[in-house]
Scaffold this motif. Structure first.
Motif, short mmCIF file in Angstrom:
data_model
loop_
_atom_site.label_atom_id
_atom_site.label_comp_id
_atom_site.label_asym_id
_atom_site.label_seq_id
_atom_site.Cartn_x
_atom_site.Cartn_y
_atom_site.Cartn_z
N ALA A 126 39.46 34.51 30.12
CA ALA A 126 39.11 35.76 30.81
C ALA A 126 38.19 36.60 29.93
O ALA A 126 38.48 36.85 28.76
N THR A 127 37.07 37.01 30.51
CA THR A 127 36.11 37.87 29.81
C THR A 127 36.14 39.25 30.45
O THR A 127 35.81 39.41 31.62
N HIS A 128 36.54 40.26 29.68
CA HIS A 128 36.72 41.61 30.22
C HIS A 128 35.42 42.40 30.16
O HIS A 128 34.77 42.47 29.11
N SER A 129 35.05 43.01 31.27
CA SER A 129 33.88 43.88 31.32
C SER A 129 34.26 45.35 31.14
O SER A 129 33.42 46.19 30.83
N LEU A 153 43.01 34.16 39.83
CA LEU A 153 41.61 34.08 39.40
C LEU A 153 41.29 32.68 38.89
O LEU A 153 41.91 32.18 37.95
N GLY A 156 34.98 30.77 37.24
CA GLY A 156 33.79 31.13 38.00
C GLY A 156 33.98 32.32 38.91
O GLY A 156 33.03 32.79 39.54
N GLU A 157 35.21 32.84 38.98
CA GLU A 157 35.49 33.98 39.85
C GLU A 157 35.56 35.27 39.05
O GLU A 157 35.81 35.26 37.83
N THR A 158 35.36 36.40 39.76
CA THR A 158 35.33 37.72 39.13
C THR A 158 36.14 38.71 39.96
O THR A 158 36.09 38.68 41.19
N HIS A 160 36.59 42.75 40.84
CA HIS A 160 35.80 43.98 40.80
C HIS A 160 36.71 45.20 40.95
O HIS A 160 37.90 45.07 41.21
N PRO A 184 32.08 44.80 38.13
CA PRO A 184 33.03 43.76 37.73
C PRO A 184 33.98 44.27 36.64
O PRO A 184 33.58 45.07 35.78
N SER A 187 36.07 38.44 34.42
CA SER A 187 35.62 37.15 34.96
C SER A 187 36.35 36.03 34.22
O SER A 187 36.68 36.15 33.04
N MET A 189 35.90 32.53 32.74
CA MET A 189 34.83 31.65 32.29
C MET A 189 35.41 30.33 31.80
O MET A 189 36.51 30.28 31.25
#
Length: 207
Positions: A126-129, A153, A156-158, A160, A184, A187, A189
């Motif tokens: 998981a990449t946090h924005s 999740l 490839g999904e995000t 929002h 977002p 995501s 990855m």
């Protein structure tokens, strides 16, 4: 143990840089409380007590009691200035609140179920924005944090802002500006390992 949601302060008459430095030399923290249809008031707090309070994440998203010379006012913590070179709190800003008037506060995001998510089970990361989000609500409805459930999740999904489950009476400030601000949050990855596994599976299927 002292109440982490109560800041006990003394009023101070002098303002300005010189006065603030004098307060810090005494091992204390200069502060100000403002807003709420009253004049700003300059404050002095114990540095050690402030440090203890700020260790609790919830302090940043709670309605606080600020007790000045024995009189208590409701407020939120709007600003913290820190010395980046050493462990020192330089200044605090408190904003008075009325329990009948809406406030805007940044609330932390708590991410759960990453390891057990659909993508996590495949080795995804998981990449946090975002780590917090600004909300508007009445003080009594202010959440300590907002939970972000990653369980569904996939890679490839995000997720929002509009995917957040909000308590009753709480709205996200930026979403009030239109759908184009549906930013977002996180995501899923594919990690290097999961990509290699996928490549191996593809080559086995081809062979």
């Amino acid at each position: 143990m002292s109440n982490v949601f109560e800041f006990v302060a003394e009023s101070r008459g002098c303002s300005g840089t010189t006065a603030a430095r004098g307060v810090r030399r005494q091992g204390k923290v200069p502060a100000v409380i403002y807003g709420g249809h009253a004049e700003p008031k300059m404050l002095v707090l114990s540095h050690n007590e402030v440090v203890k309070h700020l260790e609790h994440e919830a302090v940043y998203s709670h309605v606080l009691d600020v007790t000045v010379d024995g009189k208590t006012e409701k407020a939120i913590l709007k600003g913290v200035q820190r010395n980046p070179a050493k462990f020192q709190i330089l200044h605090l800003d408190f904003l008075r609140v009325s329990m009948s008037e809406e406030i805007k506060v940044h609330v932390p995001l708590h991410f759960i179920n990453e390891a057990t998510s659909v993508g996590g089970k495949k080795g995804g990361i998981a990449t946090h924005s975002m780590v917090d989000v600004e909300v508007t609500c009445l003080p009594g409805a202010l959440p300590e944090y907002l939970e972000v459930d990653l369980v569904k999740l996939d890679i490839g999904e995000t997720l929002h802002l509009s995917d957040l489950v909000l308590p009753v009476g709480v709205e996200i400030v930026v979403l009030q500006q239109g759908a184009e601000h549906n930013l977002p949050i996180v995501s899923m990855m594919a990690s290097k390992a999961s990509k290699e596994d996928s490549a191996d599976d593809a080559s086995k299927a081809a062979g």
